[in-house]
Design a protein around this motif. Structure first.
Motif, PDB file in Angstrom:
ATOM      1  N   ASP A 142       0.818  -1.214   0.000  1.00 35.53           N
ATOM      2  CA  ASP A 142       0.000   0.000   0.000  1.00 35.53           C
ATOM      3  C   ASP A 142       0.852   1.265   0.000  1.00 35.53           C
ATOM      4  OD1 ASP A 142       1.069  -0.266   2.504  1.00 35.53           O
ATOM      5  OD2 ASP A 142      -0.818  -0.029   3.597  1.00 35.53           O
ATOM      6  N   ARG A 143       2.133   1.127  -0.300  1.00 34.50           N
ATOM      7  CA  ARG A 143       3.004   2.298  -0.331  1.00 34.50           C
ATOM      8  C   ARG A 143       2.792   3.104  -1.606  1.00 34.50           C
ATOM      9  NH1 ARG A 143       8.698  -0.612   1.235  1.00 34.50           N
ATOM     10  NH2 ARG A 143       7.799  -2.205  -0.142  1.00 34.50           N
ATOM     11  N   PRO A 144       2.875   4.440  -1.514  1.00 34.44           N
ATOM     12  CA  PRO A 144       2.847   5.235  -2.740  1.00 34.44           C
ATOM     13  C   PRO A 144       4.052   4.907  -3.615  1.00 34.44           C
ATOM     14  CG  PRO A 144       2.480   6.617  -0.801  1.00 34.44           C
ATOM     15  CD  PRO A 144       2.898   5.281  -0.296  1.00 34.44           C
ATOM     16  N   VAL A 145       3.935   5.217  -4.898  1.00 36.72           N
ATOM     17  CA  VAL A 145       5.011   4.911  -5.836  1.00 36.72           C
ATOM     18  C   VAL A 145       6.317   5.573  -5.413  1.00 36.72           C
ATOM     19  CG1 VAL A 145       5.825   5.360  -8.178  1.00 36.72           C
ATOM     20  CG2 VAL A 145       3.544   4.452  -7.821  1.00 36.72           C
ATOM     21  N   GLY A 146       6.253   6.834  -4.976  1.00 35.56           N
ATOM     22  CA  GLY A 146       7.471   7.541  -4.590  1.00 35.56           C
ATOM     23  C   GLY A 146       8.196   6.859  -3.446  1.00 35.56           C
ATOM     24  N   VAL A 147       7.446   6.430  -2.436  1.00 35.35           N
ATOM     25  CA  VAL A 147       8.056   5.754  -1.280  1.00 35.35           C
ATOM     26  C   VAL A 147       8.645   4.409  -1.692  1.00 35.35           C
ATOM     27  CG1 VAL A 147       7.583   4.783   1.004  1.00 35.35           C
ATOM     28  CG2 VAL A 147       6.512   6.940   0.319  1.00 35.35           C
ATOM     29  N   PHE A 148       7.937   3.695  -2.552  1.00 40.85           N
ATOM     30  CA  PHE A 148       8.427   2.395  -3.029  1.00 40.85           C
ATOM     31  C   PHE A 148       9.732   2.564  -3.798  1.00 40.85           C
ATOM     32  CE2 PHE A 148       7.732  -1.280  -6.137  1.00 40.85           C
ATOM     33  CZ  PHE A 148       8.269  -2.209  -5.263  1.00 40.85           C
ATOM     34  N   CYS A 149       9.797   3.566  -4.668  1.00 40.50           N
ATOM     35  CA  CYS A 149      11.025   3.816  -5.431  1.00 40.50           C
ATOM     36  C   CYS A 149      12.173   4.240  -4.517  1.00 40.50           C
ATOM     37  CB  CYS A 149      10.770   4.892  -6.480  1.00 40.50           C
ATOM     38  SG  CYS A 149       9.674   4.381  -7.822  1.00 40.50           S
ATOM     39  N   GLN A 150      11.862   5.028  -3.504  1.00 33.80           N
ATOM     40  CA  GLN A 150      12.904   5.448  -2.566  1.00 33.80           C
ATOM     41  C   GLN A 150      13.526   4.256  -1.860  1.00 33.80           C
ATOM     42  OE1 GLN A 150      11.282   8.371   0.115  1.00 33.80           O
ATOM     43  NE2 GLN A 150      10.718   9.757  -1.532  1.00 33.80           N
ATOM     44  N   ARG A 151      12.688   3.296  -1.487  1.00 34.36           N
ATOM     45  CA  ARG A 151      13.217   2.116  -0.791  1.00 34.36           C
ATOM     46  C   ARG A 151      14.130   1.302  -1.711  1.00 34.36           C
ATOM     47  NH1 ARG A 151      16.031   0.425   2.621  1.00 34.36           N
ATOM     48  NH2 ARG A 151      16.012  -1.795   3.015  1.00 34.36           N
ATOM     49  N   ILE A 152      13.714   1.146  -2.977  1.00 29.12           N
ATOM     50  CA  ILE A 152      14.541   0.394  -3.923  1.00 29.12           C
ATOM     51  C   ILE A 152      15.871   1.109  -4.138  1.00 29.12           C
ATOM     52  CG2 ILE A 152      14.722  -0.323  -6.332  1.00 29.12           C
ATOM     53  CD1 ILE A 152      11.775  -0.990  -6.252  1.00 29.12           C
ATOM     54  N   LYS A 153      15.839   2.414  -4.286  1.00 29.85           N
ATOM     55  CA  LYS A 153      17.080   3.175  -4.467  1.00 29.85           C
ATOM     56  C   LYS A 153      17.967   3.073  -3.228  1.00 29.85           C
ATOM     57  CE  LYS A 153      18.979   7.698  -5.668  1.00 29.85           C
ATOM     58  NZ  LYS A 153      19.954   7.673  -4.575  1.00 29.85           N
ATOM     59  N   ALA A 154      17.352   3.099  -2.040  1.00 33.16           N
ATOM     60  CA  ALA A 154      18.129   2.993  -0.808  1.00 33.16           C
ATOM     61  C   ALA A 154      18.829   1.638  -0.716  1.00 33.16           C
ATOM     62  CB  ALA A 154      17.228   3.210   0.410  1.00 33.16           C
TER      63      ALA A 154
END
Length: 245
Positions: A142-154
């Motif tokens: 249920d994460r927004p796209v921006g938060v999901f992408c941030q986690r992958i980048k991290a």
């Protein structure tokens, strides 16, 4: 014949003591605006925290206190003052758990910096394995796209910090594979684009689609009233007329 000094002539101005020069360590007490991240063992944020801290120390011309470029000068009062300021900054931007692990009487800023680095890069192989597993199995939920992408980048940033080579293509595939079903069409089309978009470009595409979906969901739905044609009145059966004999 010696002449007497002229009475009432101009006198030399009194010597002035220059004010002490101030440095960033004298004027900056709260570094939260510059380093908004609190370092924590469970947040996987060491790479970004370290980047911000090194940038701040470089701006203050104090990076040599942690880099080891200059030999320590334990009897230099100015260096001691700067070192104590850096230690104070470090203590205010780490979690309580980390503070309890690294606090030591008489430790220098370089000692504390090295200990923090050791804590986050210890057991390298196990950490690399755990991060690679997360990258392969991560889902959006249920994460927004921006938060999901941030986690992958991290995850990618932390793997690189541990010495792993992580291609942007691998991060993009992890993003596409973990997207929610709402983005099934984008997950199919984005990997087919040539040249292959970067992670940042894919995030922009997905966020645009996310905004479109949110706008459609928030728009009021219009219901068109349909008029049903009036039914013809039921015909009354003709009156029965009995035959007259």
């Amino acid at each position: 014949m010696a002449t007497a000094p002229i009475q009432g002539g101009p006198t030399a101005p009194p010597a002035t003591i220059p004010p002490p020069s101030l440095t960033f360590s004298d004027t900056i007490t709260d570094i939260t605006p510059f380093i908004p991240i609190v370092l924590d063992l469970n947040s996987h944020n060491y790479y970004h925290w370290r980047h911000l801290f090194e940038m701040h120390l470089g701006r203050c011309s104090l990076l040599h206190h942690i880099s080891g470029d200059h030999p320590p000068a334990p009897h230099d009062p100015r260096r001691i003052k700067h070192d104590l300021a850096i230690i104070q900054w470090l203590y205010t931007r780490i979690s309580t758990e980390l503070f309890n692990l690294v606090v030591t009487d008489g430790a220098s800023a370089r000692d504390i910096w090295a200990e923090l680095r050791r804590l986050f890069q210890d057991n390298r192989d196990a950490r690399v394995s755990a991060l690679n597993t997360e990258l392969r199995t991560i889902t959006q939920g249920d994460r927004p796209v921006g938060v999901f992408c941030q986690r992958i980048k991290a995850i990618g940033d932390e793997l690189r910090e541990l010495g792993e080579v992580v291609a942007d293509r691998s991060l993009l595939h992890a993003l596409m594979g973990g997207l929610d079903d709402r983005f099934a069409q984008q997950a199919t089309l984005i990997p087919l684009l040539r040249p292959l978009p970067t992670l940042a470009e894919a995030r922009s595409m997905l966020q645009m689609e996310e905004q479109n979906q949110a706008r459609k969901a928030a728009a009021p739905r219009l219901y068109h009233a349909t008029t049903r044609p009036a039914t013809a009145a039921a015909a009354t059966p003709p009156e029965r007329i009995d035959a007259v004999d």
